[in-house]
Enzyme design. Structure first.
Site, PDB file in Angstrom:
ATOM      1  N   SER A 119       0.895  -1.279   0.135  1.00 59.15           N
ATOM      2  CA  SER A 119      -0.025  -0.038  -0.111  1.00 59.15           C
ATOM      3  C   SER A 119       0.902   1.253  -0.170  1.00 59.15           C
ATOM      4  O   SER A 119       0.472   2.361  -0.007  1.00 59.15           O
ATOM      5  CB  SER A 119      -1.052   0.028   1.219  1.00 59.15           C
ATOM      6  N   HIS A 140      -2.200  -2.224  -6.353  1.00 57.19           N
ATOM      7  CA  HIS A 140      -2.703  -2.148  -5.067  1.00 57.19           C
ATOM      8  C   HIS A 140      -4.169  -2.411  -4.949  1.00 57.19           C
ATOM      9  O   HIS A 140      -5.060  -1.418  -5.643  1.00 57.19           O
ATOM     10  CB  HIS A 140      -2.159  -0.761  -4.655  1.00 57.19           C
ATOM     11  N   GLU A 152      -4.741   0.440  -8.038  1.00 59.57           N
ATOM     12  CA  GLU A 152      -3.794   1.340  -8.504  1.00 59.57           C
ATOM     13  C   GLU A 152      -2.619   0.672  -9.020  1.00 59.57           C
ATOM     14  O   GLU A 152      -2.321  -0.376  -8.686  1.00 59.57           O
ATOM     15  CB  GLU A 152      -3.295   2.104  -7.066  1.00 59.57           C
ATOM     16  N   ASN A 190      -4.067   6.032  -0.323  1.00 60.31           N
ATOM     17  CA  ASN A 190      -3.772   6.048   1.052  1.00 60.31           C
ATOM     18  C   ASN A 190      -3.069   7.508   1.397  1.00 60.31           C
ATOM     19  O   ASN A 190      -3.064   7.691   2.595  1.00 60.31           O
ATOM     20  CB  ASN A 190      -2.818   4.918   1.171  1.00 60.31           C
TER      21      ASN A 190
HETATM   22  N1  3HC Z   1     -15.115  -9.822   1.462  1.00 63.02           N
HETATM   23  C1  3HC Z   1     -15.837 -10.105   0.171  1.00 63.02           C
HETATM   24  N2  3HC Z   1     -17.158  -9.465  -0.138  1.00 63.02           N
HETATM   25  C2  3HC Z   1     -17.446  -8.815   0.929  1.00 63.02           C
HETATM   26  C3  3HC Z   1     -16.763  -8.334   2.174  1.00 63.02           C
HETATM   27  C4  3HC Z   1     -15.500  -9.171   2.431  1.00 63.02           C
HETATM   28  N3  3HC Z   1     -14.801  -8.812   3.311  1.00 63.02           N
HETATM   29  N4  3HC Z   1     -17.590  -7.602   2.841  1.00 63.02           N
HETATM   30  C5  3HC Z   1     -18.848  -7.363   2.296  1.00 63.02           C
HETATM   31  N5  3HC Z   1     -18.921  -8.062   0.824  1.00 63.02           N
HETATM   32  C6  3HC Z   1     -19.739  -8.077  -0.091  1.00 63.02           C
HETATM   33  C7  3HC Z   1     -21.236  -8.770   0.516  1.00 63.02           C
HETATM   34  O1  3HC Z   1     -20.899 -10.255   0.595  1.00 63.02           O
HETATM   35  C8  3HC Z   1     -22.120  -8.282  -0.409  1.00 63.02           C
HETATM   36  O2  3HC Z   1     -22.217  -8.790  -1.719  1.00 63.02           O
HETATM   37  P1  3HC Z   1     -23.578  -9.450  -2.381  1.00 63.02           P
HETATM   38  O3  3HC Z   1     -24.173  -7.912  -2.689  1.00 63.02           O
HETATM   39  O4  3HC Z   1     -23.137 -10.158  -3.672  1.00 63.02           O
HETATM   40  O5  3HC Z   1     -24.370 -10.103  -1.338  1.00 63.02           O
HETATM   41  C9  3HC Z   1     -21.749  -6.756  -0.631  1.00 63.02           C
HETATM   42  O6  3HC Z   1     -20.273  -6.869  -0.322  1.00 63.02           O
HETATM   43  C10 3HC Z   1     -22.295  -5.740   0.227  1.00 63.02           C
HETATM   44  O7  3HC Z   1     -21.930  -6.050   1.618  1.00 63.02           O
HETATM   45  P2  3HC Z   1     -23.172  -5.794   2.590  1.00 63.02           P
HETATM   46  O8  3HC Z   1     -24.528  -5.605   2.184  1.00 63.02           O
HETATM   47  O9  3HC Z   1     -22.818  -6.565   3.815  1.00 63.02           O
HETATM   48  O10 3HC Z   1     -22.747  -4.396   3.296  1.00 63.02           O
HETATM   49  P3  3HC Z   1     -22.638  -2.810   2.610  1.00 63.02           P
HETATM   50  O11 3HC Z   1     -23.407  -2.677   1.445  1.00 63.02           O
HETATM   51  O12 3HC Z   1     -22.588  -2.236   3.780  1.00 63.02           O
HETATM   52  O13 3HC Z   1     -21.010  -2.915   1.859  1.00 63.02           O
HETATM   53  C11 3HC Z   1     -18.588  -2.547   2.151  1.00 63.02           C
HETATM   54  C12 3HC Z   1     -19.923  -3.319   2.681  1.00 63.02           C
HETATM   55  C13 3HC Z   1     -18.482  -2.648   0.595  1.00 63.02           C
HETATM   56  C14 3HC Z   1     -17.321  -2.929   2.811  1.00 63.02           C
HETATM   57  C15 3HC Z   1     -18.940  -0.920   2.307  1.00 63.02           C
HETATM   58  O14 3HC Z   1     -19.178  -0.784   3.759  1.00 63.02           O
HETATM   59  C16 3HC Z   1     -17.814   0.023   1.978  1.00 63.02           C
HETATM   60  O15 3HC Z   1     -17.734   0.282   0.915  1.00 63.02           O
HETATM   61  N6  3HC Z   1     -16.860   0.442   2.991  1.00 63.02           N
HETATM   62  C17 3HC Z   1     -15.767   1.372   2.730  1.00 63.02           C
HETATM   63  C18 3HC Z   1     -14.725   0.379   2.171  1.00 63.02           C
HETATM   64  C19 3HC Z   1     -13.472   1.262   2.006  1.00 63.02           C
HETATM   65  O16 3HC Z   1     -13.265   2.351   2.281  1.00 63.02           O
HETATM   66  N7  3HC Z   1     -12.235   0.394   1.746  1.00 63.02           N
HETATM   67  C20 3HC Z   1     -11.024   0.939   1.435  1.00 63.02           C
HETATM   68  C21 3HC Z   1     -10.270   0.538   2.625  1.00 63.02           C
HETATM   69  S1  3HC Z   1      -8.665   1.355   2.527  1.00 63.02           S
HETATM   70  C22 3HC Z   1      -7.726   0.067   2.031  1.00 63.02           C
HETATM   71  O17 3HC Z   1      -8.112  -0.844   1.468  1.00 63.02           O
HETATM   72  C23 3HC Z   1      -6.150   0.501   1.908  1.00 63.02           C
HETATM   73  C24 3HC Z   1      -5.600  -0.912   2.002  1.00 63.02           C
HETATM   74  O18 3HC Z   1      -4.034  -0.510   1.825  1.00 63.02           O
HETATM   75  C25 3HC Z   1      -5.460  -1.270   3.467  1.00 63.02           C
END
Ligand code: 3HC
Length: 290
Positions: A119, A140, A152, A190
């Site tokens: 990242s 990424h 990315e 990030n």
């Molecule tokens: N793995 C795989 N699929 C997942 C999951 C996971 N951990 N969590 C949720 N899902 C899937 C669900 O299975 C569901 O799929 P479906 O529609 O086919 O049934 C779909 O995502 C929607 O899930 P939910 O209805 O349970 O929940 P939400 O609508 O609240 O969505 C979310 C969950 C997509 C995680 C949403 O809360 C979100 O967009 N959160 C923000 C995520 C974010 O900002 N990510 C960036 C993080 S920073 C980063 O990654 C940087 C790195 O360097 C660490």
């Protein structure tokens, strides 16, 4: 070389999700981790997630079986053999990344491209330990990798155009949109996101309630998750490592990591994955308080 086998090295939160995303797109995927417990946990996580989707009606049993049929697990790094693309997703420590790249470079097919899911670490530095730095670049993913649409792409100093084209084509096949991010700490997302999470942690350290900080950003800016719950979600250790990378990489005090994060990591409070971060979680990962 047939371009249907992908190896994902590392079966933690990111590696597991990346392997899932590739298998869903029809690639033959081997998810490799030398820690047996990590492999068991990854398999269990995918099973549970897919069972939830089937119960909810967003996936059929047939589709579940089809995707799982493309996904195998291994504890042997030599299984990178035959893959046209190897995706490294091991812990975010430069020594671990370099060690992994060195070994993978020795075992992989000569034409294979090796990408890092780092990242924010230097792609050129990671590539320097291989005999194929032109075939190394950054790809990424964002958590959760099967859901988040962005990839990315980060070129190192000597990444070839051919390597870039291979990874961009692969990104399209797994349904991701790409951006070209600069090879500087934090890349693009990030560098913007993590300082915001860090600032949110400072506010909690100064006495604000985590719920208030999260609601402020969810309701005031339409973010799907607040910065504090997002920190718990991706792992406090991961977030702190990225912030520390920005601080060390730019030599700029504006990126100073919040001391509360450091204390939490030292005490084993890593967020959702450890059951306790800014919030508490039950065994199923449901939030049960702060
Ligand atoms: N793995 C795989 N699929 C997942 C999951 C996971 N951990 N969590 C949720 N899902 C899937 C669900 O299975 C569901 O799929 P479906 O529609 O086919 O049934 C779909 O995502 C929607 O899930 P939910 O209805 O349970 O929940 P939400 O609508 O609240 O969505 C979310 C969950 C997509 C995680 C949403 O809360 C979100 O967009 N959160 C923000 C995520 C974010 O900002 N990510 C960036 C993080 S920073 C980063 O990654 C940087 C790195 O360097 C660490």
């Amino acid at each position: 070389m047939e371009k249907n086998k992908v190896a994902v090295v590392g079966a933690g939160l990111m590696g597991n999700g990346i392997a899932q995303a590739c298998a869903t797109a029809g690639y033959e995927v081997v998810n490799i981790d030398t820690f047996e417990a990590a492999i068991e946990k990854a398999q269990e996580t995918v099973e549970k997630l897919f069972n939830r989707k089937v119960a909810k009606g967003s996936m059929t049993e047939e589709r579940k079986a089809e995707i799982l049929g493309h996904l195998t697990y291994s504890g042997d790094l030599a299984d990178v053999k035959g893959a046209f693309l190897i995706i490294e997703a091991v812990p975010e420590k430069i020594e671990i990344k370099k060690e992994t790249f060195k070994k993978v470079d020795e075992l992989a097919d000569l034409e294979a491209v090796i990408v890092s899911n780092t990242s924010g670490l230097s792609i050129s530095e990671i590539a320097s330990v291989t005999n194929r730095p032109d075939k190394v670049m950054g790809a990424h993913f964002f958590y959760p990798a099967p859901v988040m649409k962005l990839l990315e792409l980060v070129r190192g100093l000597v990444t070839s155009d051919e390597t870039y084209d291979t990874v961009k084509e692969f990104a399209g096949k797994i349904g991701k949109t790409t951006v070209d991010a600069p090879e500087f700490p934090g890349f693009m997302v990030n560098r913007i996101l993590v300082p915001m999470q860090n600032e949110a942690a400072f506010m909690v350290m100064e006495g604000s309630k985590p719920e208030d900080v999260d609601n402020a950003m969810k309701l005031g800016c339409n973010h799907p998750m607040g910065p504090i719950e997002l920190t718990d979600f991706v792992g406090i250790d991961t977030m702190l490592a990225t912030m520390t990378g920005l601080y060390n990489g730019f030599h700029d005090s504006k990126y100073r990591p919040c001391p509360l994060l450091e204390t939490m990591v030292k005490s084993g409070m890593l967020g959702k994955k450890s059951g306790q971060g800014f919030y508490k979680y039950d065994k199923k990962g449901n939030k049960i308080g702060s």
